[in-house]
Design a protein around this motif. Structure first.
Motif, PDB file in Angstrom:
ATOM      1  N   MET A  13      27.944 -13.965  -9.598  1.00  0.00           N
ATOM      2  CA  MET A  13      28.236 -14.124 -11.019  1.00  0.00           C
ATOM      3  C   MET A  13      27.719 -12.935 -11.810  1.00  0.00           C
ATOM      4  O   MET A  13      26.592 -12.480 -11.613  1.00  0.00           O
ATOM      5  N   ARG A  14      28.570 -12.450 -12.699  1.00  0.00           N
ATOM      6  CA  ARG A  14      28.187 -11.392 -13.637  1.00  0.00           C
ATOM      7  C   ARG A  14      28.457 -11.908 -15.044  1.00  0.00           C
ATOM      8  O   ARG A  14      29.547 -12.373 -15.347  1.00  0.00           O
ATOM      9  N   LEU A  15      27.445 -11.821 -15.897  1.00  0.00           N
ATOM     10  CA  LEU A  15      27.573 -12.250 -17.285  1.00  0.00           C
ATOM     11  C   LEU A  15      27.061 -11.134 -18.180  1.00  0.00           C
ATOM     12  O   LEU A  15      25.884 -10.764 -18.121  1.00  0.00           O
ATOM     13  N   SER A  16      27.945 -10.590 -19.001  1.00  0.00           N
ATOM     14  CA  SER A  16      27.585  -9.486 -19.894  1.00  0.00           C
ATOM     15  C   SER A  16      27.856  -9.893 -21.338  1.00  0.00           C
ATOM     16  O   SER A  16      29.004 -10.111 -21.734  1.00  0.00           O
ATOM     17  N   CYS A  17      26.777 -10.022 -22.125  1.00  0.00           N
ATOM     18  CA  CYS A  17      26.890 -10.332 -23.555  1.00  0.00           C
ATOM     19  C   CYS A  17      26.172  -9.229 -24.320  1.00  0.00           C
ATOM     20  O   CYS A  17      25.046  -9.412 -24.787  1.00  0.00           O
ATOM     21  N   THR A  18      26.795  -8.088 -24.426  1.00  0.00           N
ATOM     22  CA  THR A  18      26.131  -6.940 -25.054  1.00  0.00           C
ATOM     23  C   THR A  18      26.461  -6.804 -26.532  1.00  0.00           C
ATOM     24  O   THR A  18      25.734  -6.163 -27.279  1.00  0.00           O
ATOM     25  N   GLU A  19      27.575  -7.409 -26.962  1.00  0.00           N
ATOM     26  CA  GLU A  19      28.002  -7.245 -28.348  1.00  0.00           C
ATOM     27  C   GLU A  19      27.941  -8.542 -29.147  1.00  0.00           C
ATOM     28  O   GLU A  19      27.979  -8.524 -30.362  1.00  0.00           O
ATOM     29  N   SER A  20      27.849  -9.675 -28.463  1.00  0.00           N
ATOM     30  CA  SER A  20      28.035 -10.951 -29.157  1.00  0.00           C
ATOM     31  C   SER A  20      26.780 -11.811 -29.262  1.00  0.00           C
ATOM     32  O   SER A  20      26.730 -12.724 -30.074  1.00  0.00           O
ATOM     33  N   LEU A  21      25.784 -11.546 -28.444  1.00  0.00           N
ATOM     34  CA  LEU A  21      24.639 -12.446 -28.376  1.00  0.00           C
ATOM     35  C   LEU A  21      23.806 -12.383 -29.653  1.00  0.00           C
ATOM     36  O   LEU A  21      23.417 -11.312 -30.110  1.00  0.00           O
ATOM     37  N   VAL A  22      23.521 -13.538 -30.235  1.00  0.00           N
ATOM     38  CA  VAL A  22      22.728 -13.618 -31.463  1.00  0.00           C
ATOM     39  C   VAL A  22      21.662 -14.690 -31.290  1.00  0.00           C
ATOM     40  O   VAL A  22      21.732 -15.530 -30.399  1.00  0.00           O
ATOM     41  N   GLU A  46      24.649 -13.055  -5.403  1.00  0.00           N
ATOM     42  CA  GLU A  46      24.499 -11.960  -6.365  1.00  0.00           C
ATOM     43  C   GLU A  46      24.532 -12.522  -7.783  1.00  0.00           C
ATOM     44  O   GLU A  46      25.414 -13.316  -8.109  1.00  0.00           O
ATOM     45  N   LEU A  47      23.577 -12.093  -8.606  1.00  0.00           N
ATOM     46  CA  LEU A  47      23.509 -12.522 -10.004  1.00  0.00           C
ATOM     47  C   LEU A  47      23.222 -11.307 -10.867  1.00  0.00           C
ATOM     48  O   LEU A  47      22.211 -10.628 -10.684  1.00  0.00           O
ATOM     49  N   ASP A  48      24.125 -11.049 -11.811  1.00  0.00           N
ATOM     50  CA  ASP A  48      24.037  -9.864 -12.660  1.00  0.00           C
ATOM     51  C   ASP A  48      24.115 -10.312 -14.115  1.00  0.00           C
ATOM     52  O   ASP A  48      25.166 -10.757 -14.580  1.00  0.00           O
ATOM     53  N   LEU A  49      22.996 -10.231 -14.840  1.00  0.00           N
ATOM     54  CA  LEU A  49      22.922 -10.684 -16.222  1.00  0.00           C
ATOM     55  C   LEU A  49      22.568  -9.517 -17.134  1.00  0.00           C
ATOM     56  O   LEU A  49      21.527  -8.883 -16.971  1.00  0.00           O
ATOM     57  N   ALA A 104      15.791 -21.878  -6.293  1.00  0.00           N
ATOM     58  CA  ALA A 104      16.778 -22.619  -5.510  1.00  0.00           C
ATOM     59  C   ALA A 104      17.803 -21.687  -4.880  1.00  0.00           C
ATOM     60  O   ALA A 104      18.525 -22.081  -3.967  1.00  0.00           O
ATOM     61  N   CYS A 105      17.839 -20.432  -5.352  1.00  0.00           N
ATOM     62  CA  CYS A 105      18.774 -19.435  -4.800  1.00  0.00           C
ATOM     63  C   CYS A 105      18.137 -18.787  -3.570  1.00  0.00           C
ATOM     64  O   CYS A 105      17.775 -17.603  -3.578  1.00  0.00           O
ATOM     65  N   ILE A 106      18.031 -19.562  -2.514  1.00  0.00           N
ATOM     66  CA  ILE A 106      17.334 -19.089  -1.314  1.00  0.00           C
ATOM     67  C   ILE A 106      18.097 -17.992  -0.591  1.00  0.00           C
ATOM     68  O   ILE A 106      17.533 -17.280   0.243  1.00  0.00           O
ATOM     69  N   ASN A 107      19.396 -17.820  -0.910  1.00  0.00           N
ATOM     70  CA  ASN A 107      20.208 -16.784  -0.262  1.00  0.00           C
ATOM     71  C   ASN A 107      20.560 -15.643  -1.209  1.00  0.00           C
ATOM     72  O   ASN A 107      21.402 -14.812  -0.884  1.00  0.00           O
ATOM     73  N   LEU A 108      19.903 -15.601  -2.372  1.00  0.00           N
ATOM     74  CA  LEU A 108      20.169 -14.533  -3.336  1.00  0.00           C
ATOM     75  C   LEU A 108      19.719 -13.194  -2.770  1.00  0.00           C
ATOM     76  O   LEU A 108      18.553 -13.011  -2.415  1.00  0.00           O
ATOM     77  N   VAL A 109      20.657 -12.233  -2.702  1.00  0.00           N
ATOM     78  CA  VAL A 109      20.387 -10.920  -2.111  1.00  0.00           C
ATOM     79  C   VAL A 109      20.228  -9.852  -3.177  1.00  0.00           C
ATOM     80  O   VAL A 109      19.420  -8.931  -3.032  1.00  0.00           O
ATOM     81  N   SER A 110      20.982  -9.964  -4.281  1.00  0.00           N
ATOM     82  CA  SER A 110      20.955  -8.955  -5.334  1.00  0.00           C
ATOM     83  C   SER A 110      20.812  -9.630  -6.698  1.00  0.00           C
ATOM     84  O   SER A 110      21.515 -10.602  -6.999  1.00  0.00           O
ATOM     85  N   PHE A 111      19.885  -9.102  -7.528  1.00  0.00           N
ATOM     86  CA  PHE A 111      19.617  -9.699  -8.836  1.00  0.00           C
ATOM     87  C   PHE A 111      19.415  -8.588  -9.854  1.00  0.00           C
ATOM     88  O   PHE A 111      18.565  -7.710  -9.673  1.00  0.00           O
ATOM     89  N   SER A 112      20.206  -8.629 -10.937  1.00  0.00           N
ATOM     90  CA  SER A 112      20.068  -7.673 -12.034  1.00  0.00           C
ATOM     91  C   SER A 112      19.818  -8.440 -13.326  1.00  0.00           C
ATOM     92  O   SER A 112      20.513  -9.410 -13.625  1.00  0.00           O
TER      93      SER A 112
END
Length: 321
Positions: free
Chosen positions: A111-120, A143-146, A164-172
Motif C-alpha cells: 500500500m502507498r498513501l500520499s497526502c502531500t497537498e490535502s492533509l489538514v 510493503e507500506l509507503d506513507l 501484526a505485519c510480521i512479513n513487512l519487508v519495506s516501510f517508508s
C-alpha cells in the motif's frame, strides 16, 4: 469454362473470408482472456484510480480489482487540484473509502498513501488516514509507503499494532509524523529489511527504540531533527546506512554504529560517535559537526575503521577538524 471460373471465385471468397477472420482474431482483446493472476499483476503497477477505471472495459475487470487486487496506490495528485485543501482531501477520502468498501483490504500486500497537498489538521482527516492504515495492517502486508505533508500541525502516529505485519519487508514513513517513545518501544518488525524515515522533530531515544525492533534491517535511510543531545544506535545487520540530522544546531545527536556487514555509509550533520568494525564499507560520505573545542581523535578513529573504503567524500566541516 464458366464452372471453372465459378470455382476460382469461390476459392478466392473463402480465402478472403479466412483472412478476415484471422485479422479479426489478431485484433481481438486478448488481454481480457489472460488468467486472473496475470491480470492482477498487470494492474498492480497502476495507480488505484486507474485500476478502478478499468471497470468500464468489462465486468471481468471489476471482479479482478475487487477480488484479486493486492496492491493499493492512493495519491491526492491523481485528483484535480483545489485551493481548498480540505475539499481535495474529501474527494480523496470518498474514493479511498469506496475502494475499501468494495474490495478486500485485509489481503493487501502493498500500500502507498500520499497526502502531500490535502492533509489538514481536522478530526475527519486524522480519523480517515488512521482507519485506512489500520485496514491493511496484517500478516499479508509486505510493503507500506506513507507520505504526508501538512503545514497545520497534523502528525500521524504509527500504530502500535504495526507489529501484526510480521512479513513487512519495506516501510517508508515521511514528513508529518510523530514518534512517541511509548509507541516506538511497542513496535517489532521481524521481517523488515528496508526502512525510510523522514520524521521531523523527535527524541533520539524514540528513534533508537524503534530501530531496536527491526532485527534484520539491511537498508536504513533516516532523516530527523532533534533538540536534545543523545546517542542514536542502529541495528548491527545494516548493509546500507544514510542518516541526516536535519537541523543546524550543534546539539542534536551522536551515533553508535556496530555493523560489521555495512557496505555504504552516509552521515550528515551528526556529531562524533562510537563505531565498531567498518572494514567492509566500500563507499562513505561524512559530514561531521564536532562540538566546539572537541578533539579530532574520535574522527581519526572513525576514518581508521574505514580501512576498506574505495570512495570517500568528506565535507568542509569534517576536513576543518
Amino acid at each position: 469454362m464458366f464452372l471453372k471460373q465459378e470455382m476460382v471465385t469461390i476459392k478466392e471468397e473463402n480465402s478472403a473470408s479466412k483472412r478476415g477472420k484471422f485479422d479479426e482474431e489478431k485484433n481481438a482483446d486478448r488481454i481480457t482472456t489472460l488468467p486472473h493472476d496475470i491480470l492482477s499483476n498487470i494492474l498492480s503497477f497502476l495507480p488505484t484510480k486507474t485500476v478502478v477505471s478499468t471497470s468500464l472495459l468489462s465486468p471481468k475487470w471489476r471482479h479482478i480489482w475487487q477480488q484479486h487486487l493486492s496492491v493499493l496506490d492512493f495519491s491526492d495528485d491523481d485528483f484535480e487540484p483545489n485551493e481548498d485543501r480540505f475539499e481535495l482531501f474529501k474527494t480523496l477520502a470518498v474514493f479511498v473509502n469506496s475502494v475499501f468498501a468494495l474490495g478486500k483490504p485485509c489481503d493487501v500486500k502493498k500500500m502507498r498513501l500520499s497526502c502531500t497537498e490535502s492533509l489538514v489538521e481536522d478530526k475527519f482527516c486524522i480519523y480517515s488516514v488512521n482507519a485506512w492504515v489500520r485496514s491493511v495492517i496484517g500478516p499479508h502486508l509486505k510493503e507500506l509507503d506513507l507520505i504526508f505533508g501538512s503545514n497545520d500541525g497534523y502528525f500521524f502516529e504509527p500504530p502500535i499494532n504495526l507489529s501484526a505485519c510480521i512479513n513487512l519487508v519495506s516501510f517508508s514513513l515521511a514528513r508529518a509524523v510523530y514518534f512517541d517513545l511509548k509507541f516506538a518501544k511497542g513496535i517489532c518488525l521481524p521481517s523488515l529489511k528496508k526502512l525510510y524515515l523522514e520524521i521531523g522533530y523527535v527524541e533520539v531515544t524514540s528513534v533508537s527504540a524503534f530501530l531496536s525492533g527491526c532485527p534484520i534491517l539491511e537498508t536504513l535511510d533516516l532523516c530527523f531533527d532533534s533538540e536534545e543531545y543523545d546517542i542514536l544506535r542502529v541495528p548491527s545487520s545494516l548493509k546500507k546506512l544514510k542518516i541526516n540530522l536535519g537541523n543546524d544546531n550543534e546539539v542534536g545527536a551522536s551515533f553508535e554504529i556496530d555493523a560489521p556487514g555495512l557496505e555504504y555509509l552516509n552521515i550528515s550533520r551528526f556529531t562524533f560517535g562510537n563505531v565498531g568494525n567498518l572494514q567492509h564499507v566500500v563507499e562513505a560520505s561524512l559530514d561531521i559537526h564536532p562540538p566546539t573545542g572537541a578533539s579530532a581523535f574520535t574522527l581519526v578513529k572513525l576514518l581508521d575503521t574505514l580501512s576498506g573504503v574505495k570512495h570517500l567524500v568528506l565535507s568542509h566541516s569534517t576536513t576543518k577538524v
